[in-house]
Write an enzyme that holds these catalytic residues in place. Structure first.
Site: not given
Length: 288
Positions: A7, A10-12, A16, A156
């Protein structure tokens, strides 16, 4: 051997996307990837990258890491549909550059919700399942800024320090359950996030309300970042993540991914328990 169920968040884009593609296209088909994006409107690059593997070795899900109900639903559905979750990889992250006292509460809440609380809540969701099975991997893509905090990247850095504190503590307690935690800490790489941060920096430089001292420091930081060679790509990080965290039986906790010249400077600064070496190094980056 059955494929491992992964799983991911952040895969766009960026790390990721590169990692999801690498695992989905693994020549030995060792993985089934449930790759999540914040909205299905963001899936186009991922769909193009994985080609014919879509809905075979990779499945795309919508997941907002700031939404507890969404997290619970996705984890429940993955376990129901695939029987287990062997690996959790948290990549989703946001960032911005700003003069610290000008950061709004809304900005603080958002960046901590995505970068720190999101990975923690996802881990909380999968841990009961992994502990019951006495097996699992949790991989957090952090940053070299979790080791050395950069000025004007204050919030950040704070989110990365925070997430590493939680998962460093977790790593010790879950070893007894045969669960390994990995913190992957990339340095500067060619991704849209770093480009966005540099755009923020340029906006500050062009802001006529910025104090003269602040402006000189921002210009120094901008020169340093502009001169910095981005010799590593998202694909390089995906390769290191796979070989260091997934391909070995007992991966170590931390994986700092820096070129040699940056590694030596970081090692020297971290060895100084007073913290003054880091302050001096960062002041040099600001042009002092």
């Amino acid at each position: 051997m059955a494929p491992q169920i992964v799983l991911m968040t952040g895969c766009s884009a960026g790390i990721g996307l590169a990692t999801a593609k690498r695992l989905a296209l693994d020549i030995d088909q060792r993985y089934i990837v449930i790759a999540s994006v914040i909205a299905m409107s963001e899936k186009a690059n991922l769909v193009a990258a994985v080609g014919g593997s879509l809905n075979k070795t990779i499945f795309i899900r919508e997941l907002d890491v700031t939404n507890d109900t969404n997290i619970s639903d996705v984890v429940r559905d993955v376990i129901r549909e695939h029987g287990r979750i062997d690996i959790l990889i948290s990549v989703a992250g946001v960032g911005f550059v700003e003069i610290p006292e000008r950061v709004t509460r809304e900005q603080i809440d958002k960046i901590f919700s995505v970068n720190t609380i999101g990975p923690i809540r996802l881990a909380q969701a999968v841990l009961p399942h992994m502990k019951k099975r006495k097996a699992g991997r949790i991989v957090i893509v952090s940053s070299d800024m979790s080791r050395q905090a950069w000025p004007y990247f204050d919030l950040y850095c704070a989110t990365k320090f925070g997430v590493e504190g939680f998962f460093e503590a977790l790593a010790s307690s879950v070893r007894a359950f045969n669960i390994r935690v990995c913190l992957v800490e990339p340095g500067p790489i060619t991704t849209g996030l770093l480009d966005s941060l540099q755009n923020d920096l340029q906006k500050l430089i062009n802001d006529k309300t910025v104090d003269d001292i602040e402006l000189r420091q921002l210009l120094g930081l901008n020169r340093d970042l502009s001169d910095m060679e981005r010799t590593r790509s998202a694909e390089d990080v995906a390769a290191d993540l796979t070989t260091r965290c997934l391909d070995v039986d007992e991966p170590v906790l931390r994986h700092l991914l820096l070129d040699d010249k940056f590694m030596s400077a970081t090692r020297e600064a971290l060895a100084d328990l007073t913290g003054e070496s880091t302050v001096t190094f960062m002041r040099n980056q600001l042009g002092h």
